[in-house]
Write an enzyme that holds these catalytic residues in place. Structure first.
Site, PDB file in Angstrom:
ATOM      1  CG  ASN A 157      -1.911   1.001  -0.452  1.00 38.56           C
ATOM      2  OD1 ASN A 157      -2.146   1.359  -1.222  1.00 38.56           O
ATOM      3  ND2 ASN A 157      -2.786  -0.772  -1.829  1.00 38.56           N
ATOM      4  CG  PHE A 205       3.630   5.716  -6.554  1.00 37.48           C
ATOM      5  CD1 PHE A 205       2.853   4.949  -6.322  1.00 37.48           C
ATOM      6  CD2 PHE A 205       3.209   7.184  -7.640  1.00 37.48           C
ATOM      7  CE1 PHE A 205       2.325   4.017  -7.651  1.00 37.48           C
ATOM      8  CE2 PHE A 205       2.373   6.688  -8.981  1.00 37.48           C
ATOM      9  CZ  PHE A 205       1.799   5.004  -8.775  1.00 37.48           C
ATOM     10  CG  ASN A 242      -3.563   5.207  -2.730  1.00 35.83           C
ATOM     11  OD1 ASN A 242      -4.933   5.253  -2.677  1.00 35.83           O
ATOM     12  ND2 ASN A 242      -3.408   4.478  -3.247  1.00 35.83           N
ATOM     13  CB  THR A 243      -0.457   9.191  -7.945  1.00 39.68           C
ATOM     14  OG1 THR A 243       0.257   8.635  -6.875  1.00 39.68           O
ATOM     15  CG2 THR A 243      -0.085  10.242  -8.262  1.00 39.68           C
ATOM     16  CE  LYS A 294      -0.384  -3.230 -11.384  1.00 43.91           C
ATOM     17  NZ  LYS A 294      -0.012  -3.655  -9.829  1.00 43.91           N
ATOM     18  CG  ASN A 350      -2.918  -0.953  -9.272  1.00 43.76           C
ATOM     19  OD1 ASN A 350      -2.730  -0.746  -8.158  1.00 43.76           O
ATOM     20  ND2 ASN A 350      -1.455  -0.788  -9.716  1.00 43.76           N
TER      21      ASN A 350
HETATM   22  C1  LIG Z   1       0.207  -2.189   0.226  1.00 45.14           C
HETATM   23  C2  LIG Z   1       0.165  -2.638  -1.638  1.00 45.14           C
HETATM   24  C3  LIG Z   1       1.153  -1.774  -2.502  1.00 45.14           C
HETATM   25  C4  LIG Z   1       0.786  -1.624  -3.750  1.00 45.14           C
HETATM   26  N1  LIG Z   1       1.681  -0.807  -4.565  1.00 45.14           N
HETATM   27  C5  LIG Z   1       1.586  -1.056  -5.593  1.00 45.14           C
HETATM   28  C6  LIG Z   1       2.569  -0.034  -6.488  1.00 45.14           C
HETATM   29  O1  LIG Z   1       3.299   0.735  -5.856  1.00 45.14           O
HETATM   30  N2  LIG Z   1       2.049   0.108  -8.089  1.00 45.14           N
HETATM   31  C7  LIG Z   1       1.467  -1.210  -8.493  1.00 45.14           C
HETATM   32  O2  LIG Z   1       1.864  -0.814  -9.413  1.00 45.14           O
HETATM   33  N3  LIG Z   1       0.374  -2.119  -7.768  1.00 45.14           N
HETATM   34  C8  LIG Z   1       0.733  -1.519  -6.372  1.00 45.14           C
HETATM   35  N4  LIG Z   1      -0.047  -2.609  -5.693  1.00 45.14           N
HETATM   36  C9  LIG Z   1      -0.970  -3.554  -6.298  1.00 45.14           C
HETATM   37  C10 LIG Z   1      -0.116  -4.916  -6.603  1.00 45.14           C
HETATM   38  O3  LIG Z   1       0.324  -4.996  -6.807  1.00 45.14           O
HETATM   39  C11 LIG Z   1      -1.658  -5.577  -7.224  1.00 45.14           C
HETATM   40  O4  LIG Z   1      -1.349  -4.847  -8.491  1.00 45.14           O
HETATM   41  C12 LIG Z   1      -3.271  -5.939  -6.634  1.00 45.14           C
HETATM   42  O5  LIG Z   1      -2.592  -5.411  -5.136  1.00 45.14           O
HETATM   43  C13 LIG Z   1      -3.890  -7.076  -6.945  1.00 45.14           C
HETATM   44  O6  LIG Z   1      -3.391  -7.809  -6.443  1.00 45.14           O
HETATM   45  P1  LIG Z   1      -3.197  -8.770  -4.929  1.00 45.14           P
HETATM   46  O7  LIG Z   1      -4.564  -8.867  -4.974  1.00 45.14           O
HETATM   47  O8  LIG Z   1      -2.383  -9.771  -4.867  1.00 45.14           O
HETATM   48  O9  LIG Z   1      -3.133  -7.927  -4.089  1.00 45.14           O
HETATM   49  C14 LIG Z   1       0.029  -2.276  -4.349  1.00 45.14           C
HETATM   50  C15 LIG Z   1      -0.809  -3.058  -3.666  1.00 45.14           C
HETATM   51  C16 LIG Z   1      -0.852  -2.946  -2.254  1.00 45.14           C
HETATM   52  C17 LIG Z   1      -1.775  -4.372  -1.399  1.00 45.14           C
END
Ligand SMILES: Cc1cc2nc3c(=O)[nH]c(=O)nc-3n(C[C@H](O)[C@H](O)[C@H](O)COP(=O)(O)O)c2cc1C
Length: 363
Positions: free
Chosen positions: A117, A121, A184-185, A222, A251
């Site tokens: 992704n 934000f 992404n920022t 985080k 993350n």
């Molecule tokens: C589509 C998408 C959007 C995400 N947006 C955020 C976000 O806004 N803030 C954040 O701290 N992490 C964001 N994450 C990261 C997740 O919170 C998580 O830390 C990361 O995906 C690893 O976990 P996973 O493998 O279970 O997805 C996002 C992940 C995905 C897939």
């Protein structure tokens, strides 16, 4: 109900990923009208006491939590609680609303059960999230709020954005997370350098204390999976020094190593954060490092590639108090948390434990 998602998933996966996600949030909003969340909770909620975790001064009914990014604007947390999550982390929200990056910006990699992704934000702003959370405290679920900076805020003024987010959400969220790790920022992850992180975290802590004098709001940071090991250690030491309550690791990653998806397909997607199973081994490594460095003075929340009860159990054994997932939920469907709760409880009972590991932890 358990057999429905395998039939529903091809229809959802036929839609562009973000459209499917929006449809899911819309459905969850419809399910957020009372008494539906309470009914869902009765059917699917984690009620086995072996699952309960006391951490951050809060009672989590289960260690299985929803990671940030899924319910960015706090629209669906009531229904999500009903589906069995011990906590829902809303956000990332920024002080001012912002549209995020142009679409498409969310991609599936089914061969890896992964996602990429570059949402950037997209959110309605911290004050809108606060309004959505107002009046909720005391429900079944713990709600955390994850805060970030606006894309157009100069890096020198970044701390001010976190202070604004902390002030807006102090009284309506159970805990706060400073997100300095989204890829992404532009420039955001540079804030993880301890020289920049120290004043930023201190300012966020002070803002929380001023905005919520009657309740100490737990504060976590985080971090990214791509930090060098020494930087992971340095952040753990800084968190202890500043009296932070915990760390969420990890993350998404901009790296693309070890994927089964053909390289040309991956390259065609372009930049963004990779999530899901490719993060698994680094997430575990970072967790072990943090636990070794922090001893028992921090609450650790592990995220990155958790798909099964065994994955979750491994993280808890390695020192996590709680686990979070996003990608596993997308591939696993609405009963994912319920299934993990069932697997974790069975495992604990089998091993003769009366609570989730780790047993000796700060509360
Ligand atoms: C589509 C998408 C959007 C995400 N947006 C955020 C976000 O806004 N803030 C954040 O701290 N992490 C964001 N994450 C990261 C997740 O919170 C998580 O830390 C990361 O995906 C690893 O976990 P996973 O493998 O279970 O997805 C996002 C992940 C995905 C897939």
């Amino acid at each position: 109900m358990a057999g429905m998602y395998p039939r529903l998933r091809p229809a959802l996966f036929a839609l562009p990923a973000e459209t499917a996600h929006r449809a899911t949030i819309t459905a969850l909003r419809l399910l957020s009208v009372p008494p539906v969340p309470a009914l869902l909770w009765r059917l699917l909620g984690p009620r086995d006491p072996v699952l309960a975790v006391r951490a951050l001064g809060l009672e989590f009914p289960s260690p299985v939590c929803l990671a940030a990014g899924f319910d960015k604007d706090a629209q669906a947390y009531r229904a999500l609680a009903g589906f069995g999550f011990g906590a829902v982390e809303v956000g990332t929200v920024t002080p001012r609303p912002q549209p995020g990056n142009p679409r498409p910006r969310l991609f599936r990699l089914p061969a890896d059960q992964a996602l990429i992704n570059r949402m950037g934000f997209n959110n309605r702003g911290a004050h809108a999230a606060a309004a959505a959370l107002r009046g909720r405290r005391g429900g079944h679920v713990v709600v955390g709020a994850n805060i970030g900076k606006n894309k157009d805020t100069p890096e020198a003024a970044a701390a001010g954005d976190y202070v604004t987010g902390a002030r807006a959400l102090a009284e309506v969220a159970d805990y706060l997370v400073v997100n300095v790790s989204s890829p992404n920022t532009p420039g955001l992850r540079d804030l993880q350098a301890t020289a920049r992180l120290r004043p930023l975290l201190a300012a966020a802590r002070e803002a929380l204390d001023q905005a919520s004098p009657s309740r100490r709001v737990p504060l976590l940071v985080k971090i990214a999976p791509d930090l060098a090991d020494e930087d992971v250690d340095a952040i753990a030491a800084l968190a202890v020094e500043l009296g932070l309550d915990g760390i969420i690791a990890v993350n998404t990653t901009p790296k693309r190593a070890g994927l089964a998806t053909p390289p040309a397909e991956v390259a065609a997607i372009g930049p963004g954060g990779l999530s899901g199973p490719p993060l698994k081994s680094r997430a575990l490594e970072v967790l072990r490092r943090l636990r070794a460095q922090a001893g028992d003075s921090l609450i650790l929340i592990s995220a990155g590639g958790i798909e099964t009860g065994d994955d979750a159990w491994e993280r808890l054994r390695a020192g996590a108090h709680l686990i979070q997932a996003y990608t596993g939920v997308v591939y696993g469907g609405p009963l994912w948390a319920w299934r993990l709760n069932k697997e974790l409880a069975a495992r604990a009972h089998r091993e003769g434990m009366t609570s989730m590991p780790p047993t000796a932890c700060p509360t």
